[in-house]
Design a protein around this motif. Sequence first.
Motif, PDB file in Angstrom:
ATOM      1  N   ARG A  64       0.739  -1.114   0.163  1.00  9.35           N
ATOM      2  CA  ARG A  64      -0.098   0.017   0.039  1.00  9.35           C
ATOM      3  C   ARG A  64       0.969   1.086  -0.100  1.00  9.35           C
ATOM      4  O   ARG A  64       1.666   1.458   0.866  1.00  9.35           O
ATOM      5  CB  ARG A  64      -0.888  -0.157   1.115  1.00  9.35           C
ATOM      6  CG  ARG A  64      -2.267   1.126   1.164  1.00  9.35           C
ATOM      7  CD  ARG A  64      -3.088   0.624   2.204  1.00  9.35           C
ATOM      8  NE  ARG A  64      -4.250   1.566   2.090  1.00  9.35           N
ATOM      9  CZ  ARG A  64      -4.969   1.449   1.207  1.00  9.35           C
ATOM     10  NH1 ARG A  64      -5.273   0.232   0.105  1.00  9.35           N
ATOM     11  NH2 ARG A  64      -6.250   2.248   1.165  1.00  9.35           N
ATOM     12  N   SER A  65       0.870   1.900  -1.156  1.00  8.59           N
ATOM     13  CA  SER A  65       1.339   3.184  -1.177  1.00  8.59           C
ATOM     14  C   SER A  65       0.831   4.397  -0.746  1.00  8.59           C
ATOM     15  O   SER A  65      -0.417   4.441  -1.245  1.00  8.59           O
ATOM     16  CB  SER A  65       2.090   3.460  -2.706  1.00  8.59           C
ATOM     17  OG  SER A  65       2.961   2.299  -2.911  1.00  8.59           O
ATOM     18  N   ILE A  67       1.220   8.343  -1.908  1.00  9.27           N
ATOM     19  CA  ILE A  67       1.961   9.091  -3.008  1.00  9.27           C
ATOM     20  C   ILE A  67       1.158  10.498  -2.640  1.00  9.27           C
ATOM     21  O   ILE A  67       0.132  10.877  -2.621  1.00  9.27           O
ATOM     22  CB  ILE A  67       1.216   8.770  -4.511  1.00  9.27           C
ATOM     23  CG1 ILE A  67       1.905   7.125  -4.666  1.00  9.27           C
ATOM     24  CG2 ILE A  67       1.996   9.551  -5.306  1.00  9.27           C
ATOM     25  CD1 ILE A  67       1.652   6.677  -5.922  1.00  9.27           C
ATOM     26  N   ILE A  77       6.337   9.287  -3.735  1.00  9.01           N
ATOM     27  CA  ILE A  77       6.160   8.315  -2.942  1.00  9.01           C
ATOM     28  C   ILE A  77       6.540   8.720  -1.607  1.00  9.01           C
ATOM     29  O   ILE A  77       7.675   8.706  -1.203  1.00  9.01           O
ATOM     30  CB  ILE A  77       6.414   6.956  -3.228  1.00  9.01           C
ATOM     31  CG1 ILE A  77       5.971   6.691  -4.634  1.00  9.01           C
ATOM     32  CG2 ILE A  77       6.229   5.769  -2.127  1.00  9.01           C
ATOM     33  CD1 ILE A  77       6.679   5.255  -5.101  1.00  9.01           C
ATOM     34  N   GLU A  80       5.314   3.764   2.284  1.00  5.84           N
ATOM     35  CA  GLU A  80       4.881   2.450   1.553  1.00  5.84           C
ATOM     36  C   GLU A  80       5.164   1.277   2.760  1.00  5.84           C
ATOM     37  O   GLU A  80       5.998   1.284   3.385  1.00  5.84           O
ATOM     38  CB  GLU A  80       5.812   2.118   0.277  1.00  5.84           C
ATOM     39  CG  GLU A  80       5.256   1.396  -0.421  1.00  5.84           C
ATOM     40  CD  GLU A  80       6.125   1.637  -1.904  1.00  5.84           C
ATOM     41  OE1 GLU A  80       5.467   2.141  -2.864  1.00  5.84           O
ATOM     42  OE2 GLU A  80       7.363   1.281  -1.905  1.00  5.84           O
ATOM     43  N   ALA A  90      -3.081   2.400  -3.654  1.00  2.94           N
ATOM     44  CA  ALA A  90      -2.294   3.808  -3.532  1.00  2.94           C
ATOM     45  C   ALA A  90      -3.464   4.722  -2.764  1.00  2.94           C
ATOM     46  O   ALA A  90      -4.547   4.861  -3.200  1.00  2.94           O
ATOM     47  CB  ALA A  90      -1.758   4.136  -4.702  1.00  2.94           C
ATOM     48  N   LEU A 139       3.214   5.305  -9.702  1.00  2.06           N
ATOM     49  CA  LEU A 139       2.642   4.022  -9.449  1.00  2.06           C
ATOM     50  C   LEU A 139       3.396   3.036  -9.899  1.00  2.06           C
ATOM     51  O   LEU A 139       3.567   1.911  -9.356  1.00  2.06           O
ATOM     52  CB  LEU A 139       1.275   3.914  -9.911  1.00  2.06           C
ATOM     53  CG  LEU A 139       0.048   5.189  -9.332  1.00  2.06           C
ATOM     54  CD1 LEU A 139      -1.278   5.121 -10.322  1.00  2.06           C
ATOM     55  CD2 LEU A 139      -0.254   4.588  -8.036  1.00  2.06           C
ATOM     56  N   LEU A 144       4.083  -0.826  -5.865  1.00  7.23           N
ATOM     57  CA  LEU A 144       2.839  -1.240  -6.155  1.00  7.23           C
ATOM     58  C   LEU A 144       3.170  -1.831  -7.688  1.00  7.23           C
ATOM     59  O   LEU A 144       2.343  -2.579  -8.163  1.00  7.23           O
ATOM     60  CB  LEU A 144       1.921  -0.133  -6.144  1.00  7.23           C
ATOM     61  CG  LEU A 144       0.176  -0.617  -6.331  1.00  7.23           C
ATOM     62  CD1 LEU A 144      -0.122  -1.656  -5.509  1.00  7.23           C
ATOM     63  CD2 LEU A 144      -0.498   0.849  -6.399  1.00  7.23           C
TER      64      LEU A 144
END
Length: 211
Positions: A64-65, A67, A77, A80, A90, A139, A144
């Motif tokens: 799971r990011s 951003i 980013i 994370e 995200a 992304l 991810l």
Amino acid sequence: MTILRQGTLLRRVKDITLGTTLTIALLNGSVMLQSCGNNRSDETGGSYGDGPAEETVTFKKGVRSVITETAPGEFKITDETEAEPSASGAIVNYKDGHSDTLSVEAARKLVQNDPSTSRYFNDPGSYGQHHSNGLSNALLWGGLGYMLGRSTAPRYNEQRYSSGFYTNPNTYNRSQQIGRTVTSSRVVTSRPSGGRSGFFSRSSGGRGFSG
């Protein structure tokens, strides 16, 4: 008219019977060998004889990011974390204060349709001339990205792209372990394209592009 003795007649009958039996046995043997050969050919031809296999890629671990838009149209980013595949995706924070949450599927559609990142999938050699600091690139080059179809094979240029999308080296270094966990959990399941029920799976951390 030739008169045959009884013993001679019996031997003739036995010879005829034995010859017929051998002929039938040989014929049956030919049928059985031909049948076995056909079955073996079906198993080795294509995928169970139905042509090329269809592959499905899944992950046992996810990411799971977070951003953040650092300048108009530019994204980094900022965090994370490892997550279950169903919770992966995200969180995107924009400069105007609003946020969006992207699922893995929504993020995949974005990177595959955006003109700059779609080049990575269609013509990897020309990607470097067109990439930007936009959301789709962030992304693709974060952890991810492996779940979105990014190559799992390490390459120098790709490592450079990836590190440039993190806000600082600490965040990037921490994400590398997460990336290794995600790629090592990658599972490719192959099914015959003809729709038969047979299938096999394999773990793969070193494949090229996933489908």
